[in-house]
Design a protein around this motif. Structure first.
Motif, short mmCIF file in Angstrom:
data_model
loop_
_atom_site.label_atom_id
_atom_site.label_comp_id
_atom_site.label_asym_id
_atom_site.label_seq_id
_atom_site.Cartn_x
_atom_site.Cartn_y
_atom_site.Cartn_z
N TYR A 174 -6.69 13.61 -43.73
CA TYR A 174 -6.18 13.94 -42.39
C TYR A 174 -4.71 13.58 -42.26
CZ TYR A 174 -10.95 14.68 -40.76
OH TYR A 174 -12.22 15.15 -40.58
N ALA B 180 -10.35 11.29 -46.66
CA ALA B 180 -11.59 11.14 -45.90
C ALA B 180 -12.77 11.59 -46.75
CB ALA B 180 -11.52 11.95 -44.61
N PRO C 84 -22.90 5.32 -44.52
CA PRO C 84 -22.47 4.50 -43.39
C PRO C 84 -21.40 5.22 -42.58
CG PRO C 84 -21.65 3.58 -45.45
CD PRO C 84 -22.53 4.73 -45.82
N SER C 85 -21.12 4.72 -41.40
CA SER C 85 -20.12 5.31 -40.53
C SER C 85 -18.76 5.34 -41.22
CB SER C 85 -20.06 4.49 -39.23
OG SER C 85 -19.04 4.98 -38.43
N GLY C 86 -18.06 6.47 -41.13
CA GLY C 86 -16.74 6.58 -41.74
C GLY C 86 -16.76 6.98 -43.20
N LYS D 25 -19.16 12.00 -43.85
CA LYS D 25 -20.24 12.98 -43.61
C LYS D 25 -19.79 14.06 -42.64
CE LYS D 25 -22.90 9.83 -41.79
NZ LYS D 25 -22.07 8.62 -41.76
N THR E 149 -16.78 14.87 -41.76
CA THR E 149 -15.68 15.62 -42.34
C THR E 149 -16.23 16.73 -43.24
OG1 THR E 149 -14.29 13.68 -42.25
CG2 THR E 149 -13.59 15.43 -43.73
N GLU F 241 -12.27 22.16 -39.75
CA GLU F 241 -11.20 21.55 -40.54
C GLU F 241 -11.08 22.31 -41.85
OE1 GLU F 241 -9.19 19.20 -39.73
OE2 GLU F 241 -10.13 18.26 -37.98
N1 LIG Z 1 -9.87 14.02 -36.80
C1 LIG Z 1 -9.57 12.99 -37.61
N2 LIG Z 1 -8.29 12.57 -37.75
C2 LIG Z 1 -7.99 11.55 -38.57
N3 LIG Z 1 -8.87 10.86 -39.29
C3 LIG Z 1 -10.17 11.22 -39.20
C4 LIG Z 1 -10.58 12.30 -38.35
N4 LIG Z 1 -11.92 12.43 -38.46
C5 LIG Z 1 -12.32 11.48 -39.33
N5 LIG Z 1 -11.28 10.75 -39.78
C6 LIG Z 1 -11.35 9.66 -40.77
O1 LIG Z 1 -11.97 10.16 -41.93
C7 LIG Z 1 -12.92 9.24 -42.43
C8 LIG Z 1 -14.28 9.86 -42.49
O2 LIG Z 1 -14.72 10.10 -41.18
P1 LIG Z 1 -16.04 10.91 -40.83
O3 LIG Z 1 -16.10 12.12 -41.67
O4 LIG Z 1 -16.06 11.11 -39.36
O5 LIG Z 1 -17.19 9.89 -41.24
P2 LIG Z 1 -18.73 9.83 -40.85
O6 LIG Z 1 -19.10 11.09 -40.17
O7 LIG Z 1 -19.43 9.62 -42.14
O8 LIG Z 1 -18.89 8.64 -39.95
C9 LIG Z 1 -12.84 8.02 -41.53
O9 LIG Z 1 -12.01 7.07 -42.16
C10 LIG Z 1 -12.22 8.54 -40.28
O10 LIG Z 1 -11.46 7.53 -39.65
#
Ligand SMILES: Nc1ncnc2c1ncn2[C@@H]1O[C@H](COP(=O)(O)OP(=O)(O)O)[C@@H](O)[C@H]1O
Ligand SMILES: [Mg+2]
Lengths: 283, 357
Positions: free
Chosen positions: B15, B21, B40-42, B45, B47, B56
């Motif tokens: 991002y 990510a 886990p969160s972050g 998934k 993305t 995206e």
């Molecule tokens: N729109 C965004 N802009 C910037 N960083 C993002 C955005 N969406 C997710 N991230 C970052 O990308 C990583 C993966 O996030 P994400 O795919 O939402 O994880 P999950 O769904 O597994 O919890 C994280 O570190 C998150 O902070």
């Protein structure tokens, strides 16, 4: 239980005591003159409703009323149009840009309406930079009358009203989940379809709220039409001032003021019937 | 498994241009499959899902659906159904209009829309609620509307991002069952995101485990549980006893590992790393006389016995560890254990995996 209730009651009592002076002030400074205005409108020069009768008989009163409503309506239309675009752009921008834009929108509030009106006269006048440029580029043969007429009044009023429209619409748009537009797209809607079928309908309360606010404020405009209209565009507020300051027809003046107030209250009442006003302004 | 419907090829997403990510993602989703992205969160998934949905764009790599490269196809042209965690129902429309929305934007005739909406409502058991506003429905009902809306235009592929996250446990379990049932009945391919391992295990044909933007392992739930190929997966799914050690010899897919305390354990070899962590599931450990028949057996001391109703969970001191966990079913005739008592523990080489870092 009982003592708790009594405590509660005494706390309410104390609360009222604190608010009371403010309420008295408000009553004295607001409702007393207001009552006076209403009273004068049905007693001067002699008791009766003949002042209100002028609404139906006097062509000059009717002309001022029609001009006022027309100008307020056109101002509302353009302020909403421009305000919607600005609010939409603000909502789509990054947090940083949003803050800059917000300052930009609020900035004009700190400049007096008087100053802004004179600025418009300078900008739009026949010798002004805009007309000079138009003539220099050969777009027109001679300067266009942009000021000292209704066009000038509208330009000045829209300029003053756009921030009100932006702020109201922005508050409303911020409450809309961006995910909804994304969802619409994922279900097959084009950008335009997502806007028209999802986003736009959700901003209708904002449009109604902003529209009512701008319309009400526009009805009572005094300085801008007086200066930018060059005496040719007579709106109600100026008409009232003329009656009270020059012709000393207090009855007619107060009747028009009362009519204006009733129209405004009517607008607000109508607004409260269609939308939740508190939620609209983010309360 | 038939030919793949979705293919991620060397997909990377950043991002901010610095951190990834998602990185080096190669993943295939078979036609008709129920695949869950778990992590886990972050961990990347959402993305991954949003790149597939089209919200995206990947920073690098390509995504195929069927034979088509959809990497740069706009969202609305992909024809992929999506269910959002917060439902994303349109508050300005009735339930029926919400479900009819994807059909309306496809300019389908009104009568056809009406009949499809009625059928979709019946499918999610919401007959008669077409004229309500979404706000008038319960969370579970709103979720059903969101599912119906994502299925009504008959997409080949439906994406669900933690769709049950906001529901209470009982409703969740019921919705899990219903979603699974819909998947089987319609034969539609589903890619499902959750951070709940039980949900992933019960619903999926295969589970893809993510950690820190990386796909760690993709396998059927049972396989993933029994044969994790990384320490992360062994720990993330269920419980494991972890014993660090060094590989001394390898033979026939097995290896001899010397633990840091000097004991030797025979384990299933995974990878080629010298330094390994042995992972043994608590329920694979035999106790008492049964332990003596295992290739690995050691003395232990009972520290604590917890009664969990259907099973017992025992904490032991063994192999230099103070929290060696053993679980067994509360079946007739199980060993009587007292804290402080000595007992033999043992496990087979098949139930012990030597995992590299
Ligand atoms: N729109 C965004 N802009 C910037 N960083 C993002 C955005 N969406 C997710 N991230 C970052 O990308 C990583 C993966 O996030 P994400 O795919 O939402 O994880 P999950 O769904 O597994 O919890 C994280 O570190 C998150 O902070
Ligand atoms: Mg997520």
């Amino acid at each position: 239980m009982l003592s708790a209730n009594r405590q509660e009651a005494s706390r309410h009592g104390a609360y009222w005591l604190i608010v009371l002076p403010a309420l008295l002030m408000l009553a004295l400074l607001y409702f007393v003159p207001l009552g006076n205005v209403l009273l004068t409108s049905v007693t001067d020069p002699k008791p009766g409703l003949q002042n209100y009768g002028l609404l139906f008989t006097s062509t000059s009163v009717q002309k001022a009323l029609v001009t006022t409503v027309r100008i307020a309506a056109i101002t509302t239309f353009f302020a909403l149009l421009l305000g919607y675009v600005v609010a939409y752009a603000m909502r789509a921008a990054s947090t940083r840009t949003q803050r800059f834009m917000l300052v930009g929108v609020l900035l004009p509030f700190w400049i007096s309406v008087l100053v802004r009106s004179f600025a418009w006269i300078a900008l739009l006048g026949t010798q002004g930079p805009l007309n000079s440029a138009l003539v220099a580029w050969g777009l027109v043969d001679e300067p266009v009358a942009l000021v000292r007429n209704e066009t000038g009044v509208l330009i000045g009023m829209v300029h003053i009203m756009v921030p009100y429209a932006v702020l109201t619409l922005y508050a409303n748009m911020r409450g809309i989940d961006v995910g909804l537009v994304a969802a619409a797209r994922s279900l097959g809607a084009s950008r335009f379809q997502a806007f028209r079928m999802v986003f736009l309908p959700l901003t209708v309360p904002g449009l109604i709220g902003a529209g009512t606010l701008v319309f009400i404020l526009s009805l009572g405009f005094y300085v801008t039409p007086a200066l930018l209209g060059g005496g040719k565009v007579l709106m109600i507020a100026e008409y009232v001032a003329v009656q009270i300051n020059d012709t000393l027809r207090w009855g007619l003046g107060t009747m028009l003021a009362a009519t204006l107030m009733i129209a405004v209250l009517g607008c607000l009442w109508a607004l409260s019937r269609v939308i939740d006003v508190k939620r609209l302004f983010g309360a | 498994m038939s030919e793949p419907l979705v293919r991620f090829i060397d997909v990377r997403k950043s991002y901010d241009g610095k951190a990834d990510a998602v990185r080096a993602l190669n993943l295939e989703v078979a036609n008709g499959e129920f695949l869950t992205l778990l992590g886990p969160s972050g961990s990347g998934k959402t993305t991954t899902l949003t790149m597939l949905a089209g919200f995206e764009q990947p920073t690098a790599g390509r995504i195929f659906v069927g034979a088509d490269d959809i990497t740069h196809v706009p969202v609305e042209k992909r024809g992929i159904g999506m269910v959002f965690q917060n439902y994303a129902l349109f508050p300005n429309m009735t339930v029926g209009e919400n479900i009819g929305f994807p059909l309306k934007v496809r300019r389908m005739a009104g009568a056809e829309i009406a009949s499809k909406v009625t059928r979709a409502l019946a499918m999610v058991r919401l007959e008669g609620l077409a004229d309500r506003k979404p706000q008038q429905l319960s969370g579970g009902q709103q979720q059903r509307v969101a599912v119906a809306r994502a299925l009504v235009f008959e997409p080949r592929l439906v994406l669900l991002d933690e769709p049950l996250g906001a529901l209470d446990r009982q409703l969740r379990e019921q919705m899990q069952y219903e979603l699974k049932h819909l998947h089987e009945r319609l034969g539609v391919t589903m890619v499902y995101v959750t951070h709940d391992q039980v949900e992933a295990m019960t619903m999926s044909d295969r589970v893809a485990v993510f950690s820190a933007g990386q796909l760690r392992q993709v396998a059927a739930p049972r396989r993933l549980y029994e044969e994790p190929d990384s320490l992360f997966v062994a720990r993330f799914l269920g419980e494991s006893n972890i014993l660090p050690g060094t590989v001394r010899e390898r033979r026939d897919g097995q290896c001899g590992v010397v633990l840091n305390g000097g004991q030797t354990v025979v384990a299933t070899a995974v990878g080629t790393s010298e330094k390994v962590n042995l992972a043994v599931r608590p329920e694979k450990i035999a106790l008492g006389s049964a332990a003596a028949g295992c290739i690995n057996h050691f003395p232990a001391k009972v520290v604590e016995v917890s009664f969990l109703g259907d099973q017992l969970r025992v904490r032991l001191e063994a192999l230099g560890q103070e929290d060696f966990i053993v679980k067994f079913a509360n079946a007739p005739g199980h060993a009587a254990l007292e804290p402080g008592g000595a007992i033999e523990i043992g496990w087979r080489a098949e139930d012990c995996r030597a995992l590299g870092e």
